[in-house]
Motif scaffolding. Sequence first.
Motif, mmCIF file in Angstrom:
data_model
loop_
_atom_site.group_PDB
_atom_site.id
_atom_site.type_symbol
_atom_site.label_atom_id
_atom_site.label_comp_id
_atom_site.label_asym_id
_atom_site.label_seq_id
_atom_site.Cartn_x
_atom_site.Cartn_y
_atom_site.Cartn_z
ATOM 1 N N GLU A 37 -34.666 48.421 29.609
ATOM 2 C CA GLU A 37 -33.722 47.835 28.657
ATOM 3 C C GLU A 37 -32.450 47.384 29.370
ATOM 4 O O GLU A 37 -31.924 46.296 29.098
ATOM 5 C CB GLU A 37 -33.379 48.852 27.567
ATOM 6 N N GLN A 38 -31.946 48.226 30.275
ATOM 7 C CA GLN A 38 -30.752 47.850 31.032
ATOM 8 C C GLN A 38 -30.996 46.611 31.877
ATOM 9 O O GLN A 38 -30.164 45.702 31.928
ATOM 10 C CB GLN A 38 -30.331 49.004 31.946
ATOM 11 N N LEU A 39 -32.143 46.591 32.549
ATOM 12 C CA LEU A 39 -32.462 45.439 33.386
ATOM 13 C C LEU A 39 -32.566 44.181 32.537
ATOM 14 O O LEU A 39 -32.100 43.104 32.935
ATOM 15 C CB LEU A 39 -33.760 45.680 34.152
ATOM 16 N N ALA A 40 -33.161 44.300 31.358
ATOM 17 C CA ALA A 40 -33.289 43.148 30.469
ATOM 18 C C ALA A 40 -31.920 42.604 30.077
ATOM 19 O O ALA A 40 -31.718 41.386 29.988
ATOM 20 C CB ALA A 40 -34.089 43.534 29.221
ATOM 21 N N ARG A 41 -30.956 43.501 29.848
ATOM 22 C CA ARG A 41 -29.596 43.058 29.515
ATOM 23 C C ARG A 41 -28.957 42.336 30.699
ATOM 24 O O ARG A 41 -28.300 41.307 30.535
ATOM 25 C CB ARG A 41 -28.741 44.249 29.077
ATOM 26 N N HIS A 42 -29.162 42.890 31.892
ATOM 27 C CA HIS A 42 -28.621 42.236 33.086
ATOM 28 C C HIS A 42 -29.254 40.854 33.278
ATOM 29 O O HIS A 42 -28.560 39.886 33.626
ATOM 30 C CB HIS A 42 -28.884 43.091 34.324
ATOM 31 N N VAL A 43 -30.559 40.780 33.074
ATOM 32 C CA VAL A 43 -31.270 39.506 33.248
ATOM 33 C C VAL A 43 -30.779 38.479 32.233
ATOM 34 O O VAL A 43 -30.620 37.293 32.556
ATOM 35 C CB VAL A 43 -32.791 39.733 33.122
ATOM 36 N N GLU A 44 -30.514 38.923 31.007
ATOM 37 C CA GLU A 44 -29.997 38.013 29.988
ATOM 38 C C GLU A 44 -28.620 37.478 30.386
ATOM 39 O O GLU A 44 -28.349 36.273 30.260
ATOM 40 C CB GLU A 44 -29.909 38.734 28.640
ATOM 41 N N GLN A 45 -27.755 38.364 30.876
ATOM 42 C CA GLN A 45 -26.436 37.926 31.346
ATOM 43 C C GLN A 45 -26.579 36.949 32.517
ATOM 44 O O GLN A 45 -25.868 35.942 32.598
ATOM 45 C CB GLN A 45 -25.606 39.130 31.788
ATOM 46 N N LEU A 46 -27.497 37.274 33.415
ATOM 47 C CA LEU A 46 -27.727 36.428 34.585
ATOM 48 C C LEU A 46 -28.201 35.041 34.166
ATOM 49 O O LEU A 46 -27.766 34.024 34.720
ATOM 50 C CB LEU A 46 -28.749 37.096 35.502
ATOM 51 N N VAL A 80 -35.459 40.998 39.052
ATOM 52 C CA VAL A 80 -34.066 40.641 38.792
ATOM 53 C C VAL A 80 -33.938 39.181 38.373
ATOM 54 O O VAL A 80 -33.142 38.837 37.494
ATOM 55 C CB VAL A 80 -33.198 40.931 40.028
ATOM 56 N N MET A 81 -34.738 38.307 38.984
ATOM 57 C CA MET A 81 -34.618 36.881 38.705
ATOM 58 C C MET A 81 -35.608 36.404 37.649
ATOM 59 O O MET A 81 -35.799 35.193 37.478
ATOM 60 C CB MET A 81 -34.819 36.085 40.005
ATOM 61 N N SER A 82 -36.204 37.328 36.913
ATOM 62 C CA SER A 82 -37.273 36.972 35.968
ATOM 63 C C SER A 82 -36.800 36.071 34.831
ATOM 64 O O SER A 82 -37.603 35.332 34.247
ATOM 65 C CB SER A 82 -37.902 38.244 35.376
ATOM 66 N N VAL A 258 -25.311 41.014 41.258
ATOM 67 C CA VAL A 258 -25.475 39.563 41.105
ATOM 68 C C VAL A 258 -24.675 39.058 39.900
ATOM 69 O O VAL A 258 -23.982 38.029 39.982
ATOM 70 C CB VAL A 258 -26.961 39.189 40.971
ATOM 71 N N VAL A 259 -24.762 39.774 38.802
ATOM 72 C CA VAL A 259 -23.990 39.388 37.604
ATOM 73 C C VAL A 259 -22.500 39.405 37.911
ATOM 74 O O VAL A 259 -21.759 38.477 37.549
ATOM 75 C CB VAL A 259 -24.324 40.324 36.419
ATOM 76 N N ASP A 260 -22.037 40.461 38.586
ATOM 77 C CA ASP A 260 -20.613 40.554 38.935
ATOM 78 C C ASP A 260 -20.183 39.397 39.835
ATOM 79 O O ASP A 260 -19.089 38.842 39.674
ATOM 80 C CB ASP A 260 -20.328 41.887 39.629
#
Length: 289
Positions: A37-46, A80-82, A258-260
């Motif tokens: 879930e956390q990774l999905a949030r990061h991927v969405e931000q990315l 990460v880049m999905s 990466v998001v940062d």
Amino acid sequence: MKIDADRFRVRPGERVRLKKWPTRVKPFYASRGESQEQLARHVEQLSELQNLLYADDRHALLLIFQAMDAAGKDSCIKHVMSGVNPQGCQVYSFKHPSAEELDHDFLWRTTRALPERGRIGIFNRSYYEEVLIVRVHPEILRAQKAPRARLEDEDVWEERYRSIADMEAHLGRNGTRVVKFFLHVSPEEQRKRFLARIDEPEKNWKFSRQDIEERKVWKDYMRAYEACLEATSTKRSPWYVVPADDKPNARLIVSRIVVDALNKLDMAYPQLDAGRRRELHALRKLLAK
């Protein structure tokens, strides 16, 4: 749990001893589901930031991944880049140089693959191989057709570090942000992953006898990485030593960084002038009929 990316960053001038850098840290997730879930949030931000990067078209982001074999570079990049639009992302893996590449300086082949403005470039291994594997296996250096005086000079590595740092500074001044990841895996975790590559038929293709030979010079690689990280981690183009024994945790750390990095870029969607807004208003009227 908040991820403080700075704890994994190599600060300029810092002495690096990889034995003191952990290959595993307390997980930033309570369960496998929570990590996803956390990774999905990061991927969405990315994904949102990558759209902004593309529209702004003034910056580029270059992500460099280096590691020992089986540290998880490929799977980290994949996860990460999905969510990134393939049109805005370029991934390159650099293998043994070709005859043409050997007839140029050691930065030539990677320079050709740098990302355009508005895009994210990913180097799965990079020009840093020239101060890592080449330093551990000096016979490769002798095959590179450089001037003989350079090959015999004990300062060749310092000169290469300087060339790399100068190039990355040039890129930074011209809008390309460079962020570098060393996925730090332990010898024991690598051993387990190698066994899995042997035991699981679908992973057999990932393993070769050369992988065993490279384990024999592990200490040499660690010394090469230490010297490299010390010499080339800068404020503008930092290295991050990411604990890689726990793959889900490593992906969360990398995605946060990466998001940062994208959030720190001065980006904005293009602003329309009055004439363009009037034109769009008139076109909308036509479409509304």
